[in-house]
Design an enzyme around this catalytic site. Structure first.
Site, PDB file in Angstrom:
ATOM      1  N   MET A   1       1.070  -1.482   0.183  1.00 30.71           N
ATOM      2  CA  MET A   1       0.284  -0.042   0.255  1.00 30.71           C
ATOM      3  C   MET A   1       1.174   1.187  -0.110  1.00 30.71           C
ATOM      4  O   MET A   1       0.461   2.338   0.545  1.00 30.71           O
ATOM      5  CB  MET A   1      -1.035   0.147   1.250  1.00 30.71           C
ATOM      6  CG  MET A   1      -2.213  -0.979   1.128  1.00 30.71           C
ATOM      7  SD  MET A   1      -3.708  -1.547   2.179  1.00 30.71           S
ATOM      8  CE  MET A   1      -2.660  -1.209   3.978  1.00 30.71           C
TER       9      MET A   1
ATOM     10  N   LEU B   1       6.702   2.807   1.889  1.00 23.08           N
ATOM     11  CA  LEU B   1       7.751   2.082   1.785  1.00 23.08           C
ATOM     12  C   LEU B   1       8.700   2.521   3.467  1.00 23.08           C
ATOM     13  O   LEU B   1       9.465   4.038   2.877  1.00 23.08           O
ATOM     14  CB  LEU B   1       7.952   1.686   0.447  1.00 23.08           C
ATOM     15  CG  LEU B   1       7.097   1.583  -0.852  1.00 23.08           C
ATOM     16  CD1 LEU B   1       8.188   1.153  -2.533  1.00 23.08           C
ATOM     17  CD2 LEU B   1       6.177   0.203  -0.713  1.00 23.08           C
ATOM     18  N   HIS B   2       8.903   0.846   3.232  1.00 22.36           N
ATOM     19  CA  HIS B   2       9.486   0.924   4.647  1.00 22.36           C
ATOM     20  C   HIS B   2      10.859   0.084   4.675  1.00 22.36           C
ATOM     21  O   HIS B   2      10.814  -0.580   3.590  1.00 22.36           O
ATOM     22  CB  HIS B   2       9.969   1.389   6.321  1.00 22.36           C
ATOM     23  CG  HIS B   2       7.962   0.061   6.732  1.00 22.36           C
ATOM     24  ND1 HIS B   2       8.751  -1.353   6.272  1.00 22.36           N
ATOM     25  CD2 HIS B   2       6.807   0.478   6.605  1.00 22.36           C
ATOM     26  CE1 HIS B   2       7.641  -1.802   6.907  1.00 22.36           C
ATOM     27  NE2 HIS B   2       6.473  -1.112   6.609  1.00 22.36           N
TER      28      HIS B   2
ATOM     29  N   HIS C   1       9.090  -3.084   3.474  1.00 23.34           N
ATOM     30  CA  HIS C   1       8.821  -3.629   2.097  1.00 23.34           C
ATOM     31  C   HIS C   1      10.201  -3.810   1.331  1.00 23.34           C
ATOM     32  O   HIS C   1      10.105  -5.148   0.407  1.00 23.34           O
ATOM     33  CB  HIS C   1       8.363  -2.541   1.811  1.00 23.34           C
ATOM     34  CG  HIS C   1       7.190  -1.292   2.269  1.00 23.34           C
ATOM     35  ND1 HIS C   1       6.940  -0.817   2.947  1.00 23.34           N
ATOM     36  CD2 HIS C   1       5.851  -2.279   2.860  1.00 23.34           C
ATOM     37  CE1 HIS C   1       5.451  -0.820   3.364  1.00 23.34           C
ATOM     38  NE2 HIS C   1       5.274  -1.911   2.895  1.00 23.34           N
TER      39      HIS C   1
ATOM     40  N   LYS D   1       4.998 -10.255   8.693  1.00 25.87           N
ATOM     41  CA  LYS D   1       4.353  -9.452  10.575  1.00 25.87           C
ATOM     42  C   LYS D   1       3.048  -9.316  10.243  1.00 25.87           C
ATOM     43  O   LYS D   1       2.525  -9.516  11.151  1.00 25.87           O
ATOM     44  CB  LYS D   1       4.844  -7.682   9.771  1.00 25.87           C
ATOM     45  CG  LYS D   1       4.824  -6.990  11.285  1.00 25.87           C
ATOM     46  CD  LYS D   1       4.439  -5.858  10.869  1.00 25.87           C
ATOM     47  CE  LYS D   1       3.687  -5.225  11.955  1.00 25.87           C
ATOM     48  NZ  LYS D   1       2.360  -4.324  10.697  1.00 25.87           N
TER      49      LYS D   1
ATOM     50  N   GLN E   1      -2.707 -12.162   7.937  1.00 27.28           N
ATOM     51  CA  GLN E   1      -2.915 -12.209   6.698  1.00 27.28           C
ATOM     52  C   GLN E   1      -1.693 -12.923   5.115  1.00 27.28           C
ATOM     53  O   GLN E   1      -2.624 -14.151   4.437  1.00 27.28           O
ATOM     54  CB  GLN E   1      -1.795 -10.642   5.985  1.00 27.28           C
ATOM     55  CG  GLN E   1      -2.413 -10.864   4.600  1.00 27.28           C
ATOM     56  CD  GLN E   1      -1.852  -9.022   3.855  1.00 27.28           C
ATOM     57  OE1 GLN E   1      -2.569  -7.934   4.191  1.00 27.28           O
ATOM     58  NE2 GLN E   1      -0.512  -8.755   3.798  1.00 27.28           N
TER      59      GLN E   1
ATOM     60  N   VAL F   1      10.881  -7.104   9.671  1.00 25.97           N
ATOM     61  CA  VAL F   1      11.952  -6.160   9.802  1.00 25.97           C
ATOM     62  C   VAL F   1      11.534  -5.255  10.865  1.00 25.97           C
ATOM     63  O   VAL F   1      10.595  -4.720  11.045  1.00 25.97           O
ATOM     64  CB  VAL F   1      12.254  -5.465   8.776  1.00 25.97           C
ATOM     65  CG1 VAL F   1      13.722  -4.467   8.948  1.00 25.97           C
ATOM     66  CG2 VAL F   1      12.676  -6.088   7.327  1.00 25.97           C
TER      67      VAL F   1
ATOM     68  N   ARG G   1       2.013   2.054   9.859  1.00 21.32           N
ATOM     69  CA  ARG G   1       1.795   3.379  11.233  1.00 21.32           C
ATOM     70  C   ARG G   1       3.090   3.769  11.979  1.00 21.32           C
ATOM     71  O   ARG G   1       2.134   4.348  12.763  1.00 21.32           O
ATOM     72  CB  ARG G   1       1.079   2.492  11.852  1.00 21.32           C
ATOM     73  CG  ARG G   1      -0.206   2.027   9.976  1.00 21.32           C
ATOM     74  CD  ARG G   1      -1.558   1.484  10.905  1.00 21.32           C
ATOM     75  NE  ARG G   1      -2.850   0.979  10.316  1.00 21.32           N
ATOM     76  CZ  ARG G   1      -3.330   0.343   8.565  1.00 21.32           C
ATOM     77  NH1 ARG G   1      -2.222  -0.299   9.132  1.00 21.32           N
ATOM     78  NH2 ARG G   1      -4.154   0.283   8.563  1.00 21.32           N
TER      79      ARG G   1
HETATM   80  O1  PAF Z   1      -0.472  -5.711   3.525  1.00 21.00           O
HETATM   81  C1  PAF Z   1      -0.224  -4.496   3.015  1.00 21.00           C
HETATM   82  O2  PAF Z   1       0.296  -4.014   2.572  1.00 21.00           O
HETATM   83  C2  PAF Z   1      -2.155  -4.898   1.956  1.00 21.00           C
HETATM   84  O3  PAF Z   1      -2.513  -5.085   3.124  1.00 21.00           O
HETATM   85  C3  PAF Z   1      -2.209  -5.414   0.811  1.00 21.00           C
HETATM   86  C4  PAF Z   1      -1.904  -6.992   0.644  1.00 21.00           C
HETATM   87  C5  PAF Z   1      -0.697  -4.921  -0.365  1.00 21.00           C
HETATM   88  C6  PAF Z   1      -3.368  -5.298  -0.100  1.00 21.00           C
HETATM   89  O4  PAF Z   1      -3.630  -4.035   0.058  1.00 21.00           O
END
Ligand code: PAF
Length: 291
Positions: free
Chosen positions: A41, A44-45, A48, A160, A164, A187, A198
């Protein structure tokens, strides 16, 4: 362009339409490339970027998506204030990603929120699914759409977001997506706080308070020899000692089912925790072995 800005030619190829992205992927497949995909989303850190580095080891072409998915946010959640930092994200991806897919909401949901949804099932209604009803249905729906758009050989997710990861892995198996999932360890900052987009909402005091989460996980892991309840008690004691942490859930789960581990569970397990610090909701987890 100034010295500290990346040269334009180094920036990843950027697409905001499904058609453009598909054409870019088709061309690279035509060159014999496999495709590794990192859905994000944005904001980025370093966490990612670890996912993107792993992607680079798995395929010749690395595609990163940047899309703040409205479907996975509840009405009172932070969709509107979620950080959107596309220029910085592109700069961070220089030399790491080949293609970035950053569609707007109308490109992904031209008819408004999609009527067809992927249902996350029982596990989707536990833990994060309790305080975020519908979150995992929205997440799996956009992940399925992105898999359909990018058609990767492999997609990379961060440990993390343990729930999901579990649900995406199960969706890929249940719906027979012809691809695999790779998972990268969490990380952390040097003081132990798991990196999260966040974290930028936390002020200095809250950030210090948030260290109770990794501390609780460490205390739980240290108590693993005593079994499930000992892990829970040790982790809970750390959270209870920090009144500014408002616990959402703390549990030990069986990684095969993501359901609560039985009191006599043996073998791999995960301690999972979510809590609010100020107005920020944080999650973290730690894998352990119960002997
Ligand atoms: O983990 C995330 O950043 C989101 O849940 C994802 C997998 C990009 C789906 O929007």
């Amino acid at each position: 362009m100034t010295d500290n800005l990346p040269e334009l030619r180094d920036l990843p190829e950027l697409h905001d339409t499904i058609e453009g992205l598909r054409a870019a992927v088709r061309k690279r497949r035509g060159d014999g490339h496999r495709i590794a995909f990192v859905p994000t989303m944005g904001a980025l850190h370093a966490g990612h970027l670890e996912l993107v580095r792993r992607a680079r080891t798995l395929a010749e072409t690395v595609v990163v998506s940047i899309f703040v998915n409205p479907l996975q946010f509840g009405p009172s959640e932070d969709f509107d204030r979620y950080p959107r930092t596309l220029d910085a994200d592109l700069a961070a991806l220089v030399g790491l990603a080949d293609v970035v897919f950053a569609p707007g909401v109308p490109e992904m949901y031209p008819d408004g929120a999609s009527e067809t949804r992927v249902m996350a099932g029982q596990v989707g209604s536990l833990y994060d699914g309790v305080s975020r009803p519908g979150h995992f249905d929205g997440t799996l729906t956009v992940v399925a759409k992105l898999f359909g758009i990018v058609a990767p050989d492999v997609a990379i997710f961060g440990q993390k977001d343990a729930q999901q990861v579990f649900l995406v892995g199960r969706m890929v198996r249940d719906l027979n997506f012809p691809m695999s999932i790779a998972v990268v360890d969490t990380v952390r900052d040097p003081d132990g706080l798991a990196l999260s987009s966040r974290n930028r909402y936390l002020d200095a005091g809250e950030r210090q308070t948030a260290l109770a989460l990794p501390a609780a996980l460490a205390a739980g892991a240290a108590a693993a020899d005593g079994g499930t309840q000992a892990v829970l008690d040790a982790a809970r004691a750390v959270i209870d000692a920090e009144p500014a942490v408002r616990l959402d859930y703390l549990d030990v789960v069986d990684p095969d089912t993501f359901l609560p581990a039985r009191s006599d569970h043996r073998g791999p397990a995960s301690i999972i925790v979510a809590a609010r610090v100020g107005s920020t909701r944080l999650i973290d987890n730690e894998r352990i072995i119960l002997p």
